[in-house]
Design a protein around this motif. Structure first.
Motif, PDB file in Angstrom:
ATOM      1  N   PRO A 174      15.984  84.327  22.940  1.00  0.00           N
ATOM      2  CA  PRO A 174      17.194  84.148  22.115  1.00  0.00           C
ATOM      3  C   PRO A 174      16.838  83.915  20.644  1.00  0.00           C
ATOM      4  CG  PRO A 174      17.174  82.585  23.959  1.00  0.00           C
ATOM      5  CD  PRO A 174      15.832  83.255  23.941  1.00  0.00           C
ATOM      6  N   ASP A 175      17.754  84.293  19.752  1.00  0.00           N
ATOM      7  CA  ASP A 175      17.562  84.002  18.335  1.00  0.00           C
ATOM      8  C   ASP A 175      17.860  82.536  18.058  1.00  0.00           C
ATOM      9  OD1 ASP A 175      17.079  86.750  17.604  1.00  0.00           O
ATOM     10  OD2 ASP A 175      19.212  87.091  17.998  1.00  0.00           O
ATOM     11  N   LEU A 176      18.823  82.008  18.795  1.00  0.00           N
ATOM     12  CA  LEU A 176      19.278  80.628  18.562  1.00  0.00           C
ATOM     13  C   LEU A 176      19.764  80.052  19.886  1.00  0.00           C
ATOM     14  CD1 LEU A 176      20.180  78.360  16.547  1.00  0.00           C
ATOM     15  CD2 LEU A 176      22.328  79.604  16.297  1.00  0.00           C
ATOM     16  N   THR A 177      19.406  78.788  20.134  1.00  0.00           N
ATOM     17  CA  THR A 177      19.798  78.144  21.390  1.00  0.00           C
ATOM     18  C   THR A 177      20.405  76.777  21.099  1.00  0.00           C
ATOM     19  OG1 THR A 177      18.065  79.261  22.658  1.00  0.00           O
ATOM     20  CG2 THR A 177      18.889  77.186  23.566  1.00  0.00           C
ATOM     21  N   PHE A 178      21.557  76.500  21.689  1.00  0.00           N
ATOM     22  CA  PHE A 178      22.137  75.167  21.592  1.00  0.00           C
ATOM     23  C   PHE A 178      21.832  74.395  22.874  1.00  0.00           C
ATOM     24  CE2 PHE A 178      24.658  77.493  18.504  1.00  0.00           C
ATOM     25  CZ  PHE A 178      24.607  76.610  17.439  1.00  0.00           C
ATOM     26  N   PHE A 179      21.220  73.245  22.693  1.00  0.00           N
ATOM     27  CA  PHE A 179      21.006  72.314  23.811  1.00  0.00           C
ATOM     28  C   PHE A 179      22.096  71.245  23.701  1.00  0.00           C
ATOM     29  CE2 PHE A 179      18.219  68.307  24.583  1.00  0.00           C
ATOM     30  CZ  PHE A 179      18.901  67.996  25.754  1.00  0.00           C
ATOM     31  N   LEU A 180      23.035  71.290  24.623  1.00  0.00           N
ATOM     32  CA  LEU A 180      24.108  70.296  24.631  1.00  0.00           C
ATOM     33  C   LEU A 180      23.614  69.094  25.423  1.00  0.00           C
ATOM     34  CD1 LEU A 180      27.193  72.600  25.263  1.00  0.00           C
ATOM     35  CD2 LEU A 180      26.164  71.910  23.080  1.00  0.00           C
ATOM     36  N   ASP A 181      23.475  67.981  24.719  1.00  0.00           N
ATOM     37  CA  ASP A 181      22.838  66.805  25.321  1.00  0.00           C
ATOM     38  C   ASP A 181      23.857  65.689  25.542  1.00  0.00           C
ATOM     39  OD1 ASP A 181      21.225  64.806  26.176  1.00  0.00           O
ATOM     40  OD2 ASP A 181      20.138  64.542  24.277  1.00  0.00           O
ATOM     41  N   PRO A 182      24.231  65.461  26.809  1.00  0.00           N
ATOM     42  CA  PRO A 182      25.181  64.384  27.086  1.00  0.00           C
ATOM     43  C   PRO A 182      24.535  63.000  26.991  1.00  0.00           C
ATOM     44  CG  PRO A 182      24.981  65.936  28.942  1.00  0.00           C
ATOM     45  CD  PRO A 182      23.832  66.170  28.019  1.00  0.00           C
TER      46      PRO A 182
END
Ligand code: TYD
Length: 231
Positions: free
Chosen positions: A144-152
């Protein structure tokens, strides 16, 4: 096709219940409102073959269900699980993701290779480098060019832990329990620390999904600005 016309490849990652699916939808909508063509997709399962693979990977019997006694024999061992995920990904990349990117369409994908590193590598104990190599082979090195890690955060998933008695029966992987969930979250922290340029961590605890979506979009704007030759 020239680099400038290629679509961008953005993924959402995080432990179960971190709100990825909602954020995938928000970002796709926001980009479409700007006139960008977007393919919104997910793993595992977003191809005709993938739908079968998803059933095998996540399907019944869930622990505690009537089919549970049989589950030990049919359940994939970690290596088989990793290879099935990679098979799903190979099909997904070739049939959907790469054609979209080549056609100038942005791809927003709910889970990708980082999920295999987090769940099959850190979570199930397979060698990380091997998981990475198999997946690079399966995808023709498409990262991926960009990855969001959604961290609860360590407090747990946003949407509540699916319980076998609740309306949302946990799938086979979610059913691994809280310790596994925490291990997967730690895995993502580690992956983020290793690739802070590609992976953007967004803390989601206590935030409404709309606020998270705004943070995501703001980051995409900064990233596009940087790519276009800004600071
Ligand atoms: P998903 O449908 O994204 O579930 P959720 O919306 O609850 O996060 O993913 C299904 C499960 O598959 C999830 O528990 C994570 C797991 N998974 C892996 O273990 N490895 C992988 O490579 C992928 C893509 C998913």
């Amino acid at each position: 096709m020239g680099r400038g016309q290629r679509g961008r490849f953005i993924t959402f990652e995080g432990p179960d219940g971190s709100g990825k699916t909602t954020q995938t939808r928000y970002l796709a909508q926001a980009l479409r409102q700007r006139g960008i063509r977007v393919l919104e997709t997910f793993e595992p399962g977003d191809t005709p073959l993938g739908r079968y693979l998803r059933q095998i990977l996540l399907g019944p019997p869930a622990a505690g269900g009537p089919e549970a006694p049989e589950s030990a024999s049919w359940e994939p061992v970690p290596m088989a699980e990793m290879l099935l995920m990679a098979a799903d990904r190979a099909q997904h990349v070739e049939q959907r993701i790469r054609p979209a990117l080549d056609g100038g369409i942005w791809v927003i994908c709910d889970r990708y290779i980082d999920s295999s590193l987090a769940y099959q590598g850190y979570g199930a104990g397979l060698a990380l480098e091997q998981v990475r190599q198999v997946n690079l082979w399966a995808t023709g090195n498409l990262w991926p060019d960009l990855t969001f890690f959604l961290d609860p955060g360590p407090g747990g998933p946003l949407t509540g832990w699916p319980s076998p008695d609740g309306p949302n029966r946990p799938d086979r992987i979610e059913d691994r329990g809280r310790e596994h969930w925490l291990r997967v979250r730690e895995a993502y922290l580690d992956l983020w620390r290793q690739s802070p340029g590609r992976i953007c961590r967004i803390e989601t605890a206590g935030k409404p999904p709309e606020a998270v979506a705004q943070e995501v979009l703001a980051h995409v704007d900064r990233w596009v600005g940087r790519e276009a030759g800004g600071s």
